[in-house]
Design an enzyme around this catalytic site. Structure first.
Site: not given
Length: 1898
Positions: A1468, A1513, A1657, A1722
């Site tokens: 991450h 990501e 998001y 997420e």
């Protein structure tokens, strides 16, 4: 012999009649025939009951039939009228016009051939409307209606008919009589007959043989009791029964009648002959001759057919159809040519000023491949036109790929149709869009949905869809198998048609199977000029026609057999044909050649369908002859229909559609053996050079050809198959850059052709029911591409918006439609607007200082940004008035036209330097000359109201009544009438700033005499327009007039007297308004019933600090000075607000003045002004922020009187006018203030809009956002606050002269090109958006916005997440190495507030606390990442840091003990710095390093951990860290290559880790592993625009697709590869900047996933953005992004709340990547600023996003397996430090212990987890909604209380704060000791540590 005997008998009969039986020497003997019979009853003998009643077209060939009868001696023809069909309602004022026209045509034909009509008024059916209302003939009312009907018939047909029979069977009425009343009934009827007789002789005094009545001879005895003299008739019509078997005396019967009739002539109207055998067949004739010979009965005439038809000697046919078989001496073409060929030019071109029949269909058209674009969108298949264009076979290598972009512009196209006024729209369906392969197995639902949307939009706008199934664009897949030459295409077309009928037939009632199929056969398969480009006129062309005819027939039968009964529609075919005239009319060969021309074009298709199921005999004979003449080179091979096929084809049309554009002159020629119609047909076609040319070589204007062709069609085809004619295409092209808008040539063409159709209807009786203008807009015109324009609307193909602008021809056509032809009728019945008003009964008290309305500040100013911005869904009340506005000076132009006087604005703007660019309103939008263009826009918008102003100087040039200008009055009359005709309410402003200059010369509004002068102007307007205008505004924005005009002097009259003039002017304006109001109230209100008000303007004023009372007073004072200045006198007590009076009075006194500069009202004036408004009209644009200020006393000024300072609202978007920021929330507050301040009046927002700059033309996104937010605030005021809002007027209708800004900005919903003298008006996107708001009456909640109730799967994963660098801290603890984020955060200016992750949330030391939080949430899983540098300090397995591993063991074990599954992310973003020093992710050795690291983790933790993520990501790692440089490692100097290299290695590293687990560990550990990919969803900024849609697709492909495509599909997407390669090569590079995978790598990477880990998001709006030749990711992507202003904000600038995008991108994953299992790894939202544990915005976010996830799962079948909330707690949010907080738990960083405190969202999320979704409340309370008490509770948020103190960022009681202080002191001592120990330990371990760095998420 038979003919000779017939002639002899006729001669004897005529001789006797002529010598002995002339009636007073007036007229000759009447030889009757007729009547025509109805189509379905021609074999019946029931007389008039089956007579032709004009419900069908007049039989083709009727004229020839009548000529034949006349040539055989017939003199009169019976014409029974159908009362029921002429007047269905029974009312003469409501005739069925087509029936009237039909009878008129029939009578004209009779008269023209020399036959006299004998018209029967009534002999069949009484109109049902009358019978049901009045009963039978015993009713006097029914008799009265019959008299009215008779008068109607005399007036309509009297000029053509000289002889009438009122009632053909008088005795029928005796038989119908009820017992006991028959005699009385008969007397009533005879009285009616007398009245009709007298009426006839009064109307036609020169007609002696005017009226008769009919009866049967057998019933003469019944009538013997009645005196004939009382019946009043000119002759008696009798029906005689003649039976040869009876011994009745025929002569005696007639004599008896003669005696009873007292010598009145007898007409033997009908002679029913029965029982005659061969030996006595001549007896009836002998008896008739005997009567005539004896000369003792006055016989006027007899029925010729009755007498001779009984004999086997007559060749007189008794019907048109019988005649058709005998009339072989003339063909149809010859008949038409005989009729028209001798016309001279003036006769031919004579214009007919008449109307079309009622109910006539007016249409325009388009074709799919010409307008739709979207050539490969949503799975559409390739068509032959796509292939043709892509093969560069079209002009200038153009294609139809985008065309008019109609695939995405349904609303745009329907808008144009509403403006046009058409009631019908003909369009074609793209076969390949529905069935991409041409077969039903390839069905595309999205294609069908497009046509659903179009059809529904049409119907909603009152427009009937007419659908063409095939207009040339065959699926290429079918063409690959031979296309129309392959017989299998018949079945394919049948299936396609069947689908369309099934899918759309509930709404579509008219279908064309084909349009212009001749073009397909001729140009597609004959000459090869069209696709598929086959040049075979010998075989293919004829075979194509053969198959298309069979396809058409099969489609018709499918509809007829399966759908007609239920759907009730019609199916026909649209055939194209020129008209052909002989080159030399004197040459019979040329006449025959012209006929052949038509047979080879029209007859080729029409004859099989409409005549006999086979090709025309002349065509077959011609081809056969050619085959004989050309044995060596076959010129044509015509297929043959079997008998069954012919039968199946014949009659397969419910109408004949005609596409007609031009004519040809044809001469006979020897075509030799040349294939093609001219060669085979032996003719040549030419054009008369005198015919007007067009942009097309093949279209020349010869309008008379249309009438002749229609007559030919009627004669040739419709006498067999009785169907109407629809003109399905007529138009002409202009050149691309010629006459763009002022297309006068098209107008002349249309005018002439439409009039010829009218002639065919009125003069020739052709049953034409529709006229279709081709086409709606310019499009892709086949082989000519975009070089020719057929459109009524111009499309700018050089603009990606594809704007559509009406041409002058569009306005012309709409006027023709409005008039229903060329006989305009003035006036229309329009429902008047009614206002239900609640009149204010008593005066309101004066406002306090500050006013009590300050409660509005108290109510709203404490709102959080979330509360303020939360969008509200709902609707306005029924009857809400939606409108648009303009004003006279801004749009009219014509500044000195037709006697208009000069205004103050004329004078001001004509002075150089006054306005930017020396602009003025001399022409403006030229609305004075372009009224129809303005009405077009209003119709298209479908507004209910139009607010406009009257130009005072146009009506009274000098300002006073003595100068009345009638032409100005006429203009406004036309405007008002036009509005009402379109059901639009005029809202008229009497004065909108443009004062006549003559009045300004008298000091204008500073002169008290203006009060009376203005009143006189108002009085005139009320009297002149008030019968139609019901909504009056006296003055617009008096504040602007007073302050800007007479104070600042910025606008005319430019008086700069800021201290006193504004107050005097306002005083006069108020009194002038009041006087005008009272004039209306006293003189006009009772009769006109309208309302009168004044339009006031106001910004909302927000106090700078609502918690400071002085600031609130200042804001209130500002409102009183602006709005209250005028509203307070009118709506409260007739006087100015005390705040204004006190301020101005006190200032005046301080300035040493003896009295206030503010004038005062007398008590009488106050009473006169008070209540002078029926409604409250407010203009509003923006909001200001105000604070108190003590301003200077000199100079004297209204501005200084207010004692305040004004600022712009800084958080809101700018507009093109710097002082008008878009502050939507201010509108709601202003409306509430008006409600509170002025007694809750009814309110109309009479102006609201936004300015955009001149660079913004039609794609005005900012205006859409403005309306979307402002109107929603108005809706909140209505729905939530109870404000009585009654209307909203958008400003403005179109761009116009914007006062001091001239033409530099525009407020319009329509763009006006002021550089073009035509002032073309083009709808902007905002026009379509505003139309939708009006249509929806607000913002009804959409299904996608509604919560969906249901549950996720039972084993659903509920999780929350963190990342190591963000929470762990311990950055050098226990041997941890440095990471790239350690270095990045310790680099100055990299992280906000110089924050680091050195301690972060200290999770390294708080495992138990973290797990406690997780337990309280009730999550099933916890996603966290491992710090690579904590377990492998140098990044390699050479040194394994066991303490680091032990931390993770403790965490995993604690999780498992709590029954929480660990979900580990290997990477991450925090790469060991030592690896970065070696090149990091750019160095492909990293792949092996990562594999080794993964191997260690699997081996150490895999027996406990079953959920793995390799990399989090990768997009952010590659792009943000190595492209933008905004995250570790912070590299930005190679944006064109490095991100792609890094991404390449990330993918390979992931694949190796996956294969490692799959091959080495899976069988033993049974876990799952994947990668987590992040992506926004992207929507087009303009959803109507292909370029924006493409940009949105690129954004998604370059985001999620960059990494998902190789892993899930193999290799990068073609989109990325193609774009990057092409841009790289274009920049001179030798290869693509995007690395390539080898085939082995592609194979190894593809499929390396067990699920799709997805972080999401937000959503963005994308649009194309050209970066030129720059070489980087953003330039490659070629897109910019913005957010919708209505989306809620977060603490992160990039994150806007847009839940709908979540569902959409999940569906994208399903469709693009094969519906893999998806775990949301997420999803969450941030905040900034003061801590508020009542984080309602986060609960709102989770509720809506998780609900969208549920919809994707339950409704869309997306394979959702889990959801992870980001994040568990507030942490280091990468480069933004701790300023952005995503956590469900608050971490108090002011406390060294970093305590975790639950926010309210934690409990909310926990409840969703407990419920496993959203239980349906309708099922009652769910047990999951009663959670068990938790150890950690979320405190509620409350405002700051007085009895609290702030301590370390927390609000505590004094006692708690004291305790906290002592505790902190003790902790400080402990911390000091710990720091000393830590410093010593750090020195010892320093050399072992490694640098490490982490990446920030943006």
């Amino acid at each position: 012999m038979k003919g000779l005997l017939w002639i002899l008998s006729l001669y004897l009969l005529c001789l006797c009649g002529c010598q002995s039986h002339e009636v007073n020497g007036e007229e000759d003997f009447m030889l009757l025939s007729g009547p025509l019979m109805n189509r379905l009853a021609r074999t019946s003998h029931n007389g008039e009951n089956n007579a032709f009643d004009c419900t069908d077209p007049i039989p083709a060939g009727s004229r020839d039939y009548f000529e034949y009868l006349q040539s055989r001696g017939v003199t009169h023809f019976k014409v029974p009228l159908s009362w029921a069909d002429l007047l269905p309602t029974g009312l003469p004022g409501q005739p069925q016009q087509p029936v009237v026209t039909c009878y008129q045509t029939l009578l004209k034909q009779l008269v023209e051939v020399g036959l006299q009509p004998l018209v029967v008024l009534h002999g069949s059916t009484v109109p049902e409307a009358l019978r049901s209302r009045y009963g039978g003939w015993e009713s006097p009312k029914l008799l009265e209606k019959f008299e009215q009907y008779a008068e109607f018939a005399f007036l309509e047909f009297g000029e053509l008919a000289h002889s009438w029979v009122t009632l053909s069977h008088l005795d029928d009425f005796w038989d119908e009589g009820k017992p006991g009343d028959a005699a009385g009934q008969l007397q009533n009827i005879l009285q009616v007959n007398r009245n009709v007789y007298q009426l006839c002789h009064r109307l036609f005094p020169d007609k002696r043989r005017c009226v008769s009545v009919g009866l049967s001879a057998r019933d003469a005895a019944i009538f013997s009791q009645i005196k004939v003299s009382t019946m009043q008739m000119d002759f008696l019509s009798v029906q005689i029964e003649y039976d040869c078997t009876l011994q009745s005396n025929f002569a005696e019967e007639l004599r008896s009648l003669q005696r009873w009739s007292e010598g009145i002539p007898i007409l033997i109207y009908k002679m029913n002959i029965q029982g005659c055998q061969a030996f006595d067949q001549f007896q009836p004739l002998i008896d008739v001759l005997e009567v005539l010979k004896n000369n003792d009965v006055n016989v006027l005439g007899c029925d010729m057919v009755d007498i001779f038809g009984n004999l086997d000697i007559a060749d007189t046919p008794n019907s048109v159809s019988n005649y058709a078989g005998k009339a072989a001496f003339k063909n149809s073409y010859q008949s038409v040519w005989d009729k028209f060929g001798s016309q001279i030019t003036t006769e031919r071109d004579l214009f007919l000023n008449e109307s079309f029949p009622n109910g006539f269909q007016w249409a325009t058209s388009s074709e799919s491949f010409k307008v739709e674009g979207g050539w490969s969108e949503d799975g559409k298949g390739e068509t032959i036109w796509d292939r043709f264009g892509h093969d560069n076979k079209v002009y200038d290598n153009q294609t139809a790929d985008l065309a008019c972009d109609s695939y995405y512009k349904v609303d745009y196209d329907v808008y144009l149709l509403r403006g046009l006024l058409v009631n019908t729209y003909q369009f074609s369906i793209s076969w390949a869009r529905i069935f991409p392969s041409g077969h039903q197995g390839s069905y595309s639902e999205k294609g069908a949905l497009y046509y659903d949307k179009m059809i529904n939009a049409l119907i909603e706008s009152g427009i009937q869809p007419v659908v063409t199934l095939h207009h040339w664009d065959l699926p290429q897949a079918l063409q690959d198998y031979g296309g129309w030459t392959n017989p299998s295409v018949v079945e394919a077309f049948k299936d396609y048609a069947d689908f369309c009928f099934s899918r759309f037939g509930d709404r579509v009632k008219t279908w064309n199977t084909f349009s212009s199929p001749w073009v397909v056969s001729h140009a597609g398969y004959g000459t090869g000029q069209h696709p598929p480009g086959i040049k075979d006129y010998v075989v293919s062309s004829y075979q194509v026609t053969h198959n298309m005819l069979k396809s058409h027939a099969e489609a018709w039968h499918v509809y007829n057999d399966k759908h007609r009964k239920k759907q009730g529609g019609k199916v026909g075919i649209a055939l194209n044909s020129d008209w052909a005239e002989p080159m030399n009319p004197s040459r019979p060969q040329d006449i025959k050649a012209a006929d052949r021309y038509l047979q080879f074009m029209l007859g080729w298709f029409a004859h099989p369908i409409f005549v006999d199921g086979d090709y025309p005999a002349s065509l077959k004979a011609q081809i056969e002859q050619k085959r004989k003449d050309c044995p060596l080179s076959e010129p044509a091979r015509l297929p043959v229909f079997s008998a069954g096929e012919s039968q199946r084809i014949r009659g397969t049309a419910d109408f004949l559609g005609l596409n007609h554009y031009t004519s040809r002159l044809v001469n006979n020629s020897d075509g030799g053996c040349r294939p093609g119609p001219q060669g085979v047909g032996d003719f040549q076609a030419h054009v008369d050079p005198s015919w007007s040319s067009t942009a097309s070589d093949w279209i020349h204007s010869a309008p008379w050809g249309l009438r002749r062709l229609l007559n030919y069609i009627s004669t040739e085809y419709l006498n067999v198959t009785k169907v109407p004619v629809y003109i399905t295409g007529n138009g002409m092209p202009t050149e691309y850059n010629v006459d763009t808008f002022n297309d006068t040539s098209r107008i002349q063409y249309m005018r002439s052709y439409i009039n010829e159709a009218l002639k065919a209807i009125h003069l020739d009786g052709v049953d034409v029911q529709r006229f279709t203008v081709q086409s709606l807009m310019d499009g892709f015109e086949g082989q000519q591409g975009y070089s020719e324009k057929f459109g009524l609307h111009h499309v700018n193909f050089e603009d990606s918006d594809r704007p559509r602008t009406p041409k002058q021809s569009a306005y012309f056509y709409s006027q023709v439609i409005n008039d229903n032809g060329f006989d305009a009728k003035i006036g229309s019945d329009v429902k008047e607007l009614e206002f239900q008003l609640t009149r204010q009964q008593s005066a309101l008290p004066p406002s306090d200082v500050p006013s009590k309305s300050k409660i509005v500040f108290e109510k709203f100013s404490h709102q959080s940004k979330f509360e303020r911005k939360l969008y509200h869904y709902g609707t306005f009340p029924q009857g809400f008035h939606w409108g648009v506005a303009s004003s006279a000076y801004q749009i009219e132009g014509g500044w000195n036209a037709d006697g208009k006087g000069i205004s103050v604005w004329d004078k001001f703007t004509q002075k150089p330097g006054s306005i930017p660019g020396n602009a003025n309103g001399d022409v403006a939008c030229d609305s004075y000359q372009r009224l129809e263009e303005d009405l077009y826009m209003l119709r298209a918008l479908k507004v209910k109201s139009y607010r406009f102003s009257l130009s005072w100087s146009r009506i009274f040039p000098s300002g006073q009544r003595t100068s009345l200008n009638q032409k100005g009055v006429d203009y406004y009359n036309r405007l008002i009438d036009g509005l009402l005709a379109n059901n639009i309410t005029p809202m008229v402003t009497l004065y909108h700033w443009d004062l006549p200059q003559a009045l300004q010369n008298l000091n204008g509004w500073d002169n008290v005499n203006m009060i009376n002068i203005f009143n006189d102007f108002c009085d005139f307007c009320f009297a002149t327009f008030g019968d139609r205008v019901k909504f009056w505004i006296t003055i617009n924005q008096p504040h602007t007039i007073a302050w800007s005009g007479y104070g600042l002097g910025q606008i005319p009259p430019n008086v700069k007297k800021p201290g006193d003039a504004p107050y005097r002017v306002a005083h006069n304006l108020l009194k002038a308004h009041a006087k005008a109001y009272h004039t209306y109230d006293e003189k006009y209100r009772k009769s006109q019933g309208g309302v009168v008000s004044i339009a006031l303007n106001a910004d909302w004023i927000e106090p700078k600090d609502v918690n400071v009372p002085r600031e609130v007073v200042a804001a209130d004072r500002s409102l009183q000075f602006q709005l209250g200045w005028f509203a307070h006198p009118i709506f409260k007590n007739g006087d100015y607000p005390d705040a204004v009076k006190w301020q101005v009075g006190n200032k005046s006194e301080l300035q040493g003045l003896s009295e206030s500069r503010l004038p005062s009202f007398t008590e009488e004036e106050k009473a006169y002004i008070r209540g002078t408004a029926d409604i409250f009209c407010i203009n509003h644009y923006t909001t200001k922020i105000v604070s108190h200020a003590t301003t200077k006393l000199s100079p004297q000024s209204y501005n200084y009187d207010r004692d305040l300072k004004e600022e712009e609202e800084g958080d809101s978007p700018n507009t093109a006018i710097s002082t008008q920021r878009a502050v939507a929330w201010g509108l709601r507050r202003l409306l509430n203030w008006i409600k509170e301040e002025y007694g809750d009046p009814e309110i109309y927002i009479t102006e609201n809009g936004v300015a955009t700059d001149t660079k913004t033309t039609v794609d005005d996104t900012d205006r859409i956002f403005y309306f979307k937010t402002y109107i929603d605030e108005a809706l909140k005021a209505y729905n939530l606050d109870g404000v009585k809002l009654r209307g909203y007027i958008a400003s403005s209708l179109m761009d116009s002269f914007e006062w001091l800004n001239g033409y530099t900005v525009g407020f319009g919903l329509h763009h006006v090109d002021f550089t073009d003298p035509n002032r073309p008006r083009t709808p902007k996107r905002s026009a379509h958006y505003y139309y939708q708001i009006m249509k929806d009456n607000g913002f009804p909640i959409q299904d996608d916005e509604k919560l969906h109730y249901g549950h996720f799967r039972k084993d659903f994963i509920w999780s929350t997440a963190t990342a190591s660098y963000q929470i762990e801290g311990g950055w050098r603890a226990d041997g941890k190495g440095l990471s790239i984020w350690d270095k990045f955060a310790h680099t100055p200016l990299r992280v906000s507030d110089d924050a680091t992750g050195d301690i972060a949330c200290d999770s390294y030391n708080k495992v138990e606390e973290d797990v406690a939080m997780l337990k309280s949430l009730k999550v099933t899983h916890y996603r966290f990442s491992i710090s690579w540098s904590r377990v492998l300090p140098d990044g390699t397995t050479k040194h394994i840091n066991e303490p680091g591993l032990n931390y993770y063991h403790r965490l995993v074990d604690a999780l498992l003990a709590a029954n929480i599954q660990p979900h580990i992310t290997l990477y991450h973003w925090d790469l060991p710095q030592v690896l970065q020093d070696a090149g990091g992710w750019e160095n492909d050795t990293i792949v092996g390093r990562f594999r080794d690291y993964a191997d260690l983790m699997f081996s150490r933790f895999g027996h406990k951990v079953k959920f793995w993520i390799t990399i989090n990501e990768p997009y952010n790692i590659a792009m943000v860290g190595h492209g933008y440089g905004a995250a570790a490692p912070g590299i930005s100097f190679r944006p064109g290559t490095l991100p792609y290299i890094v991404g390449h290695n990330l993918i390979k590293a992931h694949a190796e880790a996956w294969h490692l687990y799959d091959g080495k560990y899976r069988a033993k550990q049974n876990g799952i592993i994947s990668i987590t990919i992040n992506s926004d969803w992207s929507e087009p900024r303009n959803p109507y625009k292909q370029d924006d849609i493409d940009a949105a697709k690129r954004v998604v492909q370059f985001y999620i697709g960059w990494f998902a495509h190789p892993i899930f599909n193999g290799d990068y997407s073609n989109t990325m590869k193609t774009i990057i390669r092409e841009r790289s090569l274009a920049a001179g590079l030798s290869k693509s900047r995007l690395p390539e995978f080898t085939p082995d790598e592609i194979k190894r990477i593809k499929g390396t996933h067990d699920y799709f880990g997805f972080n999401h998001y937000t959503t963005v709006l994308a649009f194309p953005l050209d970066y030129g030749n720059l070489q980087h990711y953003d330039a490659d992507r070629g897109a910019g992004t913005i957010a919708d202003r209505t989306w809620l904000d977060s603490g992160s600038s990039w994150l806007k709340v847009s839940p709908f995008g979540f569902r959409k991108i999940l569906n994208f994953i399903k469709q693009e990547y094969g519906n893999p299992p998806v775990i949301i790894t997420e999803n969450g939202i941030s905040e900034r600023g003061p801590v508020d544990l009542n984080d309602v915005h986060r609960s709102h976010y989770y509720e809506n996003y998780i609900n969208q996830l549920l919809k994707a799962y339950l409704l869309d079948d997306v394979d959702i397996r889990g959801y992870t909330a980001w994040s568990l707690m507030d942490n280091l949010e990468w480069a933004t430090g701790f300023s952005e907080r995503f956590g469900l738990f608050y971490v108090n960083r002011s406390d060294p212990n970093l305590p975790r405190v639950a926010k309210n969202s934690a409990a909310f999320y926990s409840t969703i987890i407990s419920c496993n979704g959203f239980p349906d409340p309708s099922s009652g309370p769910h047990e999951c909604l009663n959670p068990e008490p938790e150890g950690t509770s979320a405190p509620t948020t409350s405002p700051t209380f007085d009895n609290v103190v702030r301590f370390l960022g927390m609000e505590l009681s004094p006692g708690d704060a004291e305790t906290g202080l002592y505790s902190t002191f003790v902790l400080f001592i402990v911390a000091t000791l710990v720091a000393i120990f830590a410093s010593f330990y750090f020195r010892k371990t320093k050399n072992k540590s490694k640098d490490q760095f982490t990446l920030q998420k943006l």
